[in-house]
Every structure is written in C-alpha cells, then in structure tokens.
Design a protein around this motif. Structure first.
Motif, PDB file in Angstrom:
ATOM      1  N   GLN A  56       0.845  -1.195   0.000  1.00  0.00           N
ATOM      2  CA  GLN A  56       0.000   0.000   0.000  1.00  0.00           C
ATOM      3  C   GLN A  56       0.873   1.234   0.000  1.00  0.00           C
ATOM      4  O   GLN A  56       1.854   1.318   0.740  1.00  0.00           O
ATOM      5  CB  GLN A  56      -0.928   0.004   1.212  1.00  0.00           C
ATOM      6  CG  GLN A  56      -2.087  -0.962   1.109  1.00  0.00           C
ATOM      7  CD  GLN A  56      -3.228  -0.611   2.062  1.00  0.00           C
ATOM      8  OE1 GLN A  56      -2.994  -0.229   3.192  1.00  0.00           O
ATOM      9  NE2 GLN A  56      -4.462  -0.755   1.592  1.00  0.00           N
ATOM     10  N   LEU A  57       0.486   2.185  -0.833  1.00  0.00           N
ATOM     11  CA  LEU A  57       1.142   3.481  -0.909  1.00  0.00           C
ATOM     12  C   LEU A  57       0.052   4.534  -0.806  1.00  0.00           C
ATOM     13  O   LEU A  57      -0.863   4.560  -1.639  1.00  0.00           O
ATOM     14  CB  LEU A  57       1.902   3.618  -2.226  1.00  0.00           C
ATOM     15  CG  LEU A  57       3.015   2.600  -2.476  1.00  0.00           C
ATOM     16  CD1 LEU A  57       3.484   2.674  -3.922  1.00  0.00           C
ATOM     17  CD2 LEU A  57       4.180   2.836  -1.533  1.00  0.00           C
ATOM     18  N   VAL A  58       0.141   5.378   0.189  1.00  0.00           N
ATOM     19  CA  VAL A  58      -0.905   6.370   0.428  1.00  0.00           C
ATOM     20  C   VAL A  58      -0.286   7.762   0.453  1.00  0.00           C
ATOM     21  O   VAL A  58       0.466   8.107   1.368  1.00  0.00           O
ATOM     22  CB  VAL A  58      -1.655   6.091   1.738  1.00  0.00           C
ATOM     23  CG1 VAL A  58      -2.739   7.153   1.955  1.00  0.00           C
ATOM     24  CG2 VAL A  58      -2.255   4.692   1.737  1.00  0.00           C
ATOM     25  N   GLU A  59      -0.622   8.534  -0.581  1.00  0.00           N
ATOM     26  CA  GLU A  59      -0.116   9.906  -0.677  1.00  0.00           C
ATOM     27  C   GLU A  59      -1.006  10.865   0.095  1.00  0.00           C
ATOM     28  O   GLU A  59      -2.210  10.640   0.237  1.00  0.00           O
ATOM     29  CB  GLU A  59      -0.054  10.362  -2.133  1.00  0.00           C
ATOM     30  CG  GLU A  59       0.801   9.518  -3.055  1.00  0.00           C
ATOM     31  CD  GLU A  59       0.009   8.496  -3.821  1.00  0.00           C
ATOM     32  OE1 GLU A  59       0.457   8.049  -4.892  1.00  0.00           O
ATOM     33  OE2 GLU A  59      -1.078   8.117  -3.337  1.00  0.00           O
ATOM     34  N   SER A  60      -0.398  11.944   0.545  1.00  0.00           N
ATOM     35  CA  SER A  60      -1.141  13.013   1.207  1.00  0.00           C
ATOM     36  C   SER A  60      -0.376  14.325   1.024  1.00  0.00           C
ATOM     37  O   SER A  60       0.779  14.318   0.575  1.00  0.00           O
ATOM     38  CB  SER A  60      -1.315  12.715   2.701  1.00  0.00           C
ATOM     39  OG  SER A  60      -0.051  12.589   3.328  1.00  0.00           O
ATOM     40  N   GLY A  61      -1.048  15.421   1.337  1.00  0.00           N
ATOM     41  CA  GLY A  61      -0.386  16.718   1.299  1.00  0.00           C
ATOM     42  C   GLY A  61      -0.742  17.585   0.105  1.00  0.00           C
ATOM     43  O   GLY A  61      -0.301  18.745   0.035  1.00  0.00           O
ATOM     44  N   GLY A  62      -1.506  17.045  -0.818  1.00  0.00           N
ATOM     45  CA  GLY A  62      -1.894  17.849  -1.973  1.00  0.00           C
ATOM     46  C   GLY A  62      -2.901  18.920  -1.602  1.00  0.00           C
ATOM     47  O   GLY A  62      -3.437  18.935  -0.491  1.00  0.00           O
ATOM     48  N   GLY A  63      -3.148  19.810  -2.532  1.00  0.00           N
ATOM     49  CA  GLY A  63      -4.114  20.874  -2.278  1.00  0.00           C
ATOM     50  C   GLY A  63      -3.900  22.041  -3.214  1.00  0.00           C
ATOM     51  O   GLY A  63      -3.159  21.957  -4.189  1.00  0.00           O
ATOM     52  N   LEU A  64      -4.555  23.152  -2.890  1.00  0.00           N
ATOM     53  CA  LEU A  64      -4.473  24.372  -3.680  1.00  0.00           C
ATOM     54  C   LEU A  64      -3.378  25.270  -3.113  1.00  0.00           C
ATOM     55  O   LEU A  64      -3.339  25.537  -1.905  1.00  0.00           O
ATOM     56  CB  LEU A  64      -5.819  25.097  -3.653  1.00  0.00           C
ATOM     57  CG  LEU A  64      -5.898  26.450  -4.348  1.00  0.00           C
ATOM     58  CD1 LEU A  64      -5.640  26.309  -5.839  1.00  0.00           C
ATOM     59  CD2 LEU A  64      -7.248  27.102  -4.076  1.00  0.00           C
ATOM     60  N   VAL A  65      -2.507  25.736  -3.985  1.00  0.00           N
ATOM     61  CA  VAL A  65      -1.413  26.617  -3.566  1.00  0.00           C
ATOM     62  C   VAL A  65      -1.246  27.708  -4.612  1.00  0.00           C
ATOM     63  O   VAL A  65      -1.486  27.486  -5.808  1.00  0.00           O
ATOM     64  CB  VAL A  65      -0.111  25.804  -3.357  1.00  0.00           C
ATOM     65  CG1 VAL A  65       0.322  25.125  -4.643  1.00  0.00           C
ATOM     66  CG2 VAL A  65       1.007  26.673  -2.804  1.00  0.00           C
ATOM     67  N   GLN A  66      -0.843  28.867  -4.188  1.00  0.00           N
ATOM     68  CA  GLN A  66      -0.633  29.982  -5.116  1.00  0.00           C
ATOM     69  C   GLN A  66       0.684  29.834  -5.859  1.00  0.00           C
ATOM     70  O   GLN A  66       1.624  29.197  -5.354  1.00  0.00           O
ATOM     71  CB  GLN A  66      -0.642  31.306  -4.347  1.00  0.00           C
ATOM     72  CG  GLN A  66      -1.998  31.673  -3.772  1.00  0.00           C
ATOM     73  CD  GLN A  66      -2.022  33.075  -3.201  1.00  0.00           C
ATOM     74  OE1 GLN A  66      -0.983  33.659  -2.890  1.00  0.00           O
ATOM     75  NE2 GLN A  66      -3.210  33.638  -3.068  1.00  0.00           N
ATOM     76  N   PRO A  67       0.747  30.402  -7.050  1.00  0.00           N
ATOM     77  CA  PRO A  67       2.032  30.392  -7.774  1.00  0.00           C
ATOM     78  C   PRO A  67       3.138  30.982  -6.919  1.00  0.00           C
ATOM     79  O   PRO A  67       2.932  32.006  -6.233  1.00  0.00           O
ATOM     80  CB  PRO A  67       1.743  31.269  -8.998  1.00  0.00           C
ATOM     81  CG  PRO A  67       0.277  31.136  -9.210  1.00  0.00           C
ATOM     82  CD  PRO A  67      -0.324  31.027  -7.836  1.00  0.00           C
ATOM     83  N   GLY A  68       4.298  30.308  -6.944  1.00  0.00           N
ATOM     84  CA  GLY A  68       5.421  30.720  -6.119  1.00  0.00           C
ATOM     85  C   GLY A  68       5.429  30.084  -4.748  1.00  0.00           C
ATOM     86  O   GLY A  68       6.420  30.207  -4.004  1.00  0.00           O
ATOM     87  N   GLY A  69       4.364  29.421  -4.399  1.00  0.00           N
ATOM     88  CA  GLY A  69       4.244  28.819  -3.073  1.00  0.00           C
ATOM     89  C   GLY A  69       4.938  27.468  -2.965  1.00  0.00           C
ATOM     90  O   GLY A  69       5.574  26.993  -3.909  1.00  0.00           O
ATOM     91  N   SER A  70       4.797  26.872  -1.791  1.00  0.00           N
ATOM     92  CA  SER A  70       5.436  25.588  -1.489  1.00  0.00           C
ATOM     93  C   SER A  70       4.427  24.596  -0.945  1.00  0.00           C
ATOM     94  O   SER A  70       3.377  24.989  -0.405  1.00  0.00           O
ATOM     95  CB  SER A  70       6.558  25.783  -0.454  1.00  0.00           C
ATOM     96  OG  SER A  70       7.552  26.642  -0.939  1.00  0.00           O
ATOM     97  N   LEU A  71       4.780  23.335  -1.089  1.00  0.00           N
ATOM     98  CA  LEU A  71       3.919  22.250  -0.606  1.00  0.00           C
ATOM     99  C   LEU A  71       4.805  21.033  -0.379  1.00  0.00           C
ATOM    100  O   LEU A  71       5.792  20.831  -1.106  1.00  0.00           O
ATOM    101  CB  LEU A  71       2.863  21.935  -1.658  1.00  0.00           C
ATOM    102  CG  LEU A  71       1.486  21.414  -1.256  1.00  0.00           C
ATOM    103  CD1 LEU A  71       0.809  22.367  -0.264  1.00  0.00           C
ATOM    104  CD2 LEU A  71       0.621  21.235  -2.487  1.00  0.00           C
ATOM    105  N   ARG A  72       4.467  20.222   0.634  1.00  0.00           N
ATOM    106  CA  ARG A  72       5.207  18.984   0.850  1.00  0.00           C
ATOM    107  C   ARG A  72       4.254  17.798   0.754  1.00  0.00           C
ATOM    108  O   ARG A  72       3.263  17.736   1.489  1.00  0.00           O
ATOM    109  CB  ARG A  72       5.921  18.949   2.198  1.00  0.00           C
ATOM    110  CG  ARG A  72       6.840  17.734   2.323  1.00  0.00           C
ATOM    111  CD  ARG A  72       7.639  17.696   3.608  1.00  0.00           C
ATOM    112  NE  ARG A  72       6.879  17.118   4.710  1.00  0.00           N
ATOM    113  CZ  ARG A  72       7.446  16.567   5.784  1.00  0.00           C
ATOM    114  NH1 ARG A  72       8.774  16.510   5.884  1.00  0.00           N
ATOM    115  NH2 ARG A  72       6.699  16.080   6.749  1.00  0.00           N
TER     116      ARG A  72
END
Lengths: 117, 107
Positions: A3-19
């Motif tokens: 099983q592989l379960v991703e998380s952390g996605g979402g809406l972010v503004q240009p220039g922003g960061s996400l993990r």
C-alpha cells in the motif's frame, strides 16, 4: 499487500510551497528505490523524481530540478516530495511509486496539486 | 534524455480484435521497457516489464516484444475490460520517460 498512500496535496498559489508525503506498507520500504510521477489533467504521465533505497542518490526531471526535493525516512516508511517555487504547469496528480527491477510495480492512488491564484 | 515515441495516439477496435501498439526510443534501451494500463480516474497498472515479461496476475492475452529501440505491445483478443489508455516507459535511464499514451476505444 503493498500500500502506498499519498497526502499533502491541495491548492497553492504560484510561487508557493507544498510537501507531499507517501506512507508505505506491506513491503520492506528501506530495500526499494521510490519515485514520484505526475499527470496533469487530461495529459500523459511524467517522471518527476527518484530516490535510491538508502536515500543516498536522488534524481530529478529537468522541469523540476532546483525546485523540488525528494527525500525519505526509512524509519517511518515514508517518502516525501518538497515542492517550492510552484508554477501553474506543476498542477497535476502526483503518484508515489515503488520500484521493482526498474519498472514501476505499485502506484499510490495519487494526490492532486493545484497551483492557481 | 531518452525520448519515447508511441503510436498510434488512439485507436478504435472491437471486442475480439488483435491490437498492436508500438513504442520507439530515441536510443537503444536494452529491453528496459515497461507497459502500463490506465483506466479513467485510476492509477496506472504495470502490465509488462523487461519488454516481454508479464507482471504477475496480468492475463496472457497481453504480450510484448522488441529490442534495441523498437518495442511492441500486443493484445491478442481485446476484451471489454481492456478499453483504457496504454503507456510505454523506458527505465534504461533513471529518468524513466514515458510515451505519450495510446487510448484504446470501442469501435
């Protein structure tokens, strides 16, 4: 069962960061290279990044080099993708993938990243 | 980077038809080629690796062949559940580039 379960996605503004995170189970995580692959809406598959089993080697597509960082914590059976300086063209479903003999044998369900103002 | 050119981009076929999809690499990849099937809203699924080796659990109507730069995926008798998009991928280099995909539709 793998099983592989991703998380952390979402809406972010240009220039922003996400993990993004990928929690792995059902196999010996520390023995396998891992990958991130993305798919923009209605488009094909694009390799993003790879990491060796011990984390000592990392690889990136030219389109994300210098902006994304792949890492892993084998004690937590978790894969990461730190994304910065995000652009609209980074909008995609991001898949965590287990390597097997070089091919991509198991895929997570994906997490959607939307870069928009 | 190794470029993968897949053809056709789409095809229409009937249940029972034999279907062939081709993939050409921009340089030799020594059979380091995989084929994936993707259905709408789902993650891709590995069908074959090392150009011709069937992944466990994949029906034997799927087969792969080729060498050097040219590779082929064949579905010997198309079934209703095979209507999907298919991708080739080289893993000769660590940057495992994909073909652009072939959408198999119902005629």
């Amino acid at each position: 069962e793998v099983q592989l379960v991703e998380s952390g996605g979402g809406l972010v503004q240009p220039g922003g960061s996400l993990r993004l995170s990928c929690s792995a189970s059902g196999f010996t995580f520390s023995s396998y290279a891992m990958h991130w692959v993305r798919q923009a809406p209605g488009k094909g598959l694009e390799y993003v990044s790879a990491i060796s089993s011990n984390g000592g080697s990392t690889y990136y597509a030219d389109s994300v080099k210098g902006r994304f960082t792949i890492s892993r914590d084998n004690s937590k059976n978790t894969l990461y993708l730190q994304m910065s300086s995000l652009r609209a063209e980074d909008t995609a479903v991001y898949y965590c993938v287990k390597d097997s003999r070089g091919a991509y044998s198991y895929w997570g369900q994906g997490t959607l990243v939307t870069v928009s103002s | 980077d190794i470029q993968m050119t897949q053809s056709p981009s789409s095809l229409s076929a009937s249940v029972g038809d034999r279907v062939t999809i081709t993939c050409r690499a921009s340089q030799g990849i020594s059979n380091s080629l995989a084929w994936y099937q993707q259905k709408p809203g789902k993650a891709p699924k590995l069908l074959l690796y090392a150009a011709s080796r069937l992944e466990s659990g994949v029906p034997s109507r799927f087969s792969g062949s080729g060498s050097g730069t040219d590779y082929t995926l064949t579905i010997s008798s198309l079934q209703p559940e095979d209507f999907a998009t298919y991708y080739c991928q080289q893993y000769y280099s660590t940057q495992g580039t994909f073909g652009q995909g072939t959408k198999v539709e119902i005629k």
